[in-house]
Design an enzyme around this catalytic site. Structure first.
Site, PDB file in Angstrom:
ATOM      1  CE  LYS A  80      -0.712   0.112   4.988  1.00  0.00           C
ATOM      2  NZ  LYS A  80      -1.541  -0.334   6.095  1.00  0.00           N
ATOM      3  NE  ARG A  86      -6.828   0.436  10.746  1.00  0.00           N
ATOM      4  CZ  ARG A  86      -5.709   0.224  10.055  1.00  0.00           C
ATOM      5  NH1 ARG A  86      -4.968   1.240   9.679  1.00  0.00           N
ATOM      6  NH2 ARG A  86      -5.335  -0.996   9.748  1.00  0.00           N
TER       7      ARG A  86
HETATM    8  C1  PLP Z   1      -0.848  -1.308   6.757  1.00  0.00           C
HETATM    9  C2  PLP Z   1      -1.405  -2.537   7.325  1.00  0.00           C
HETATM   10  C3  PLP Z   1      -0.555  -3.637   7.554  1.00  0.00           C
HETATM   11  C4  PLP Z   1       0.925  -3.601   7.246  1.00  0.00           C
HETATM   12  O1  PLP Z   1       1.594  -2.737   8.069  1.00  0.00           O
HETATM   13  P1  PLP Z   1       3.194  -2.644   8.030  1.00  0.00           P
HETATM   14  O2  PLP Z   1       3.515  -1.827   9.207  1.00  0.00           O
HETATM   15  O3  PLP Z   1       3.557  -2.032   6.720  1.00  0.00           O
HETATM   16  O4  PLP Z   1       3.718  -4.023   8.152  1.00  0.00           O
HETATM   17  C5  PLP Z   1      -1.131  -4.778   8.037  1.00  0.00           C
HETATM   18  N1  PLP Z   1      -2.446  -4.871   8.309  1.00  0.00           N
HETATM   19  C6  PLP Z   1      -3.299  -3.842   8.096  1.00  0.00           C
HETATM   20  C7  PLP Z   1      -4.755  -4.008   8.397  1.00  0.00           C
HETATM   21  C8  PLP Z   1      -2.800  -2.641   7.602  1.00  0.00           C
HETATM   22  O5  PLP Z   1      -3.639  -1.607   7.394  1.00  0.00           O
END
Ligand code: PLP
Length: 368
Positions: A36, A129
């Site tokens: 992302k 969240r």
């Molecule tokens: C962004 C996100 C992750 C990954 O997070 P990192 O810190 O890049 O490993 C995992 N799960 C969810 C739901 C996220 O929004």
């Protein structure tokens, strides 16, 4: 060649993904590779798939569309919106869910498109969240019970998330609570979750201490292979590190921002005249350091905030930014910079996120 430009090292990204996949599989953990931060770049997703990642996650369905032809499973890393169900079924194999109305719609659309859609059922253990609140036992049970009965819907696993909104750290205690919720559901409905997906890159902090409970067999990870460190703990990695994972061998410095000098001169360090507010309603103060050599670079606040970038020439100081300009002090530099020269910066997670989302910044790929 146009500037400003973000250079992404795909060789290092692939290499880090491979070490990550290998070392996590040694301890029984499957990972979803999170793309992302790159805003749907096909090349970065492809690099980690080449490194052994088999599922790519994006936060936007429009970004899943961009990697439609990449050979791997695709996951939407958040709850689908009711308004985008058709595209979710078309472009995502997996999504995160905590609203039963949405899963019902996913089921209907999956029947229409003759597809099976997998869902990761999200439980909120306190980070506030997404997810069904962990204490709402009957809501969780009703959710699982109905999902089990919905046609063309498969349960991918039970998930939770830490450290994103509430900055709640993953601990042995909240991981064990998560496992106990999973076990109760498994006993009640007589099935097994394939995956218990207990978080993101911050869970690495438990792994390296050997404290992640063995029942946890899944994580969703981006930052770890993207930065070669767990960025929340990166500075302290040497203190924390005492597991037998290979993560110390990660490559770092995968990203360089290159910006061109478009004006170079010597000017005073305090503005001349009566001071008001800038376009962002900020009042500014200045320290008089006499006349100094400075340069203007062709990017600004709308692209990347300067607090999140670090000049590779440490004698360069960023002194400020406006929407489209970044002003640097080069008085103390040994290099004699001139108009048209390229200034390089390293980026943190925030800067990388902004850079990838800025249409004004060209993305390019290196393999060295
Ligand atoms: C962004 C996100 C992750 C990954 O997070 P990192 O810190 O890049 O490993 C995992 N799960 C969810 C739901 C996220 O929004």
């Amino acid at each position: 060649m146009t500037y400003p430009k973000l250079e992404i090292n795909l060789r290092k990204l692939q290499y880090n993904a491979k070490i990550e996949v290998d070392s996590f599989s040694k301890i029984g953990i499957t990972i979803i590779g999170v793309n992302k931060v790159f805003n749907g770049l096909y090349e970065t997703a492809e690099a980690i798939v080449n490194g052994g990642i088999t599922v790519i996650a994006e936060a936007l369905v429009s970004n899943l569309k961009k990697i439609e032809n990449l050979h791997c499973e695709k996951a939407l890393l958040r709850s689908p919106a009711l308004s985008e169900i058709e595209d979710i079924i078309r472009y995502a194999d997996i999504s995160l869910n905590s609203e039963i109305d949405i899963v019902r719609e996913l089921s209907k659309e999956a029947i229409k498109q003759n597809k099976i859609h997998k869902i990761l059922i999200m439980i909120d253990l306190g980070d506030l969240r997404e997810g069904i609140w962990f204490e709402n036992k009957s809501e969780i049970e009703d959710f699982v019970s109905e999902v089990l009965s919905l046609p063309n819907i498969e349960i991918y696993g039970l998930g939770t998330n830490f450290n994103c909104y509430g900055t709640v750290l993953p601990t042995v205690k909240n991981n064990n609570l998560f496992i106990s919720i999973a076990k109760e559901l498994e006993n009640k409905f007589n099935f097994n979750f394939k995956y218990l997906s207990a978080g993101n890159a911050t869970s690495y902090y438990l792994i390296e201490q050997g404290l992640l409970p063995p029942e946890i067999n899944h994580l969703r990870i981006g930052g770890l292979h993207q930065f070669g460190i767990e960025y929340a703990f990166g500075k302290y990695l040497d203190e924390y590190y005492h597991s037998d994972m290979d993560i110390k061998n990660f490559s770092s410095n995968l990203y360089i921002l290159k910006a061109e000098i478009i004006e170079l001169n010597i000017k005073p360090t305090i503005p001349l005249g009566e001071l008001g507010f800038d376009a962002f309603m900020q009042k500014k103060s200045f320290i008089d350091k006499g006349n100094r050599k400075r340069a203007i670079l062709s990017f600004g606040i709308q692209d990347i905030p300067y607090e999140n970038i670090y000049a590779t020439d440490p004698s360069i100081k960023v002194i400020g930014q406006t929407s489209n300009h970044t002003i640097i002090d080069i008085e103390d530099c040994l290099t004699q910079y001139k108009l048209g020269d390229i200034i390089s910066f390293e980026l943190d997670y925030t800067a990388l996120l902004f850079a990838c989302n800025s249409p004004g910044i060209e993305k390019s790929f290196v393999y060295d």
